[in-house]
Scaffold this motif. Structure first.
Motif, PDB file in Angstrom:
ATOM      1  N   LYS A   1     -59.140 -17.349 -16.685  1.00  0.00           N
ATOM      2  CA  LYS A   1     -58.539 -17.889 -15.466  1.00  0.00           C
ATOM      3  C   LYS A   1     -57.341 -18.759 -15.820  1.00  0.00           C
ATOM      4  CE  LYS A   1     -59.456 -21.169 -11.688  1.00  0.00           C
ATOM      5  NZ  LYS A   1     -60.499 -22.008 -11.032  1.00  0.00           N
ATOM      6  N   GLU A   2     -57.501 -19.651 -16.767  1.00  0.00           N
ATOM      7  CA  GLU A   2     -56.418 -20.543 -17.172  1.00  0.00           C
ATOM      8  C   GLU A   2     -55.269 -19.754 -17.803  1.00  0.00           C
ATOM      9  OE1 GLU A   2     -60.015 -22.583 -16.425  1.00  0.00           O
ATOM     10  OE2 GLU A   2     -59.642 -20.966 -17.884  1.00  0.00           O
TER      11      GLU A   2
ATOM     12  N   LEU B   1     -53.257 -18.085 -14.921  1.00  0.00           N
ATOM     13  CA  LEU B   1     -52.430 -19.046 -14.190  1.00  0.00           C
ATOM     14  C   LEU B   1     -51.243 -19.500 -15.038  1.00  0.00           C
ATOM     15  CD1 LEU B   1     -55.198 -21.225 -12.477  1.00  0.00           C
ATOM     16  CD2 LEU B   1     -53.950 -19.277 -11.529  1.00  0.00           C
TER      17      LEU B   1
ATOM     18  N   LEU C   1     -48.776 -19.899 -12.089  1.00  0.00           N
ATOM     19  CA  LEU C   1     -49.418 -19.910 -10.784  1.00  0.00           C
ATOM     20  C   LEU C   1     -50.386 -21.077 -10.645  1.00  0.00           C
ATOM     21  CD1 LEU C   1     -50.369 -16.110 -10.558  1.00  0.00           C
ATOM     22  CD2 LEU C   1     -48.492 -17.246  -9.317  1.00  0.00           C
ATOM     23  N   THR C   2     -50.662 -21.423  -9.409  1.00  0.00           N
ATOM     24  CA  THR C   2     -51.750 -22.328  -9.055  1.00  0.00           C
ATOM     25  C   THR C   2     -52.510 -21.653  -7.915  1.00  0.00           C
ATOM     26  OG1 THR C   2     -50.501 -23.479  -7.337  1.00  0.00           O
ATOM     27  CG2 THR C   2     -50.338 -24.350  -9.605  1.00  0.00           C
TER      28      THR C   2
END
Length: 279
Positions: free
Chosen positions: A167-168, A171, A176-177
């Motif tokens: 996930k990290e 992003l 992205l956030t």
């Protein structure tokens, strides 16, 4: 024989191919042409400005234009736009799904599928489409497409369903956030293109089980909800498009699980179209 001009158009790019006696003489690209989003004059202007100058000294015999959005009620609009620059007797306008069928199946029966930003499919009898399951777009359908893959990826990422660290990584790689993702998907134009733009991340991490399952699950849904409604047991299933091309291994894996025979997988329909029109 004089030259034949073949065009394959999507929303962002049109590929043009000039052939003579079955040989490719010239290839180039221009902006995408779509009668859904452009007027006849806008299409004519694009061709006048960026296509005709490259071909003004060529004796073109026929033009075959394939494009997204070339539904029956838009065919004459596109044909008239082409006619302004190329006043030839033979101008045929087809949908991108017919492009896939002509390219992949030619004059033989088969099932033709598109897996790119969006997805589509049809059963082809060698002359025409005899059955088509509507793709319905990436919100209701488009299984197996880049947009559907991206939608499942961000959904799983934001609901913490990916392997730790992915996930990290997602992003960070795309800057992205969660708030930016929500904005791009629900408020900004062309969310399907944004979601499809994330598909390289899936390919990069395809060895991870949580990522591979997203891809396999989406391809399985494409087969179940589309292909398996055709006479798939008596026909070879052929594919064209960047997603089918780059994800060919998991695509074949998902097909094998359902005992579906996969035939041609092509990145672009153009080579098959050249062969079809010089048969």
């Amino acid at each position: 024989m004089r030259e034949i001009l073949i065009a394959d158009s999507g929303a962002t790019k049109t590929d043009w191919c000039l052939t003579k006696n079955g040989e490719i003489i010239q290839r180039f690209s221009t902006k995408g042409i779509s009668p859904v989003f452009q007027t006849g004059e806008e299409i004519a202007q694009e061709i006048r400005s960026n296509v005709y100058p490259a071909l003004k000294d060529v004796g073109i015999k026929a033009v075959y234009f394939y494009g997204a959005g070339c539904i029956p009620e838009k065919i004459e609009l596109v044909r008239n736009a082409i006619l302004q620059s190329f006043p030839v007797d033979t101008i045929h306008v087809y949908s991108d799904l017919v492009a896939a069928a002509h390219s992949l199946c030619g004059h033989s029966a088969g099932i033709a599928c598109i897996l790119g930003t969006g997805s589509n499919s049809c059963q082809w009898n060698g002359d025409e489409i005899v059955k088509q399951i509507s793709p319905l777009g990436f919100i209701l359908g488009d299984e197996g497409s880049g947009a559907a893959l991206g939608k499942n990826l961000v959904g799983d990422a934001l609901k913490n369903q990916l392997t730790d660290g992915l996930k990290e990584a997602l992003l960070d790689e795309y800057d992205l956030t969660p708030a930016i993702i929500i904005d791009k998907v629900y408020r900004q134009p062309f969310p399907n293109r944004f979601l499809a733009s994330l598909s390289p991340f899936l390919l990069k991490h395809i060895g991870d089980q949580s990522i591979r399952q997203i891809v396999i699950r989406s391809f399985s849904a494409f087969f179940e909800r589309n292909v398996m409604q055709y006479d798939y047991q008596k026909n070879i299933i052929n594919f064209v498009g960047s997603i089918a091309w780059y994800f060919s291994a998991p695509l074949k894996e998902a097909a094998a699980e359902k005992r579906i025979e996969v035939g041609i997988i092509a990145q672009s329909p153009m080579p098959g179209l050249v062969e079809y029109h010089n048969y």
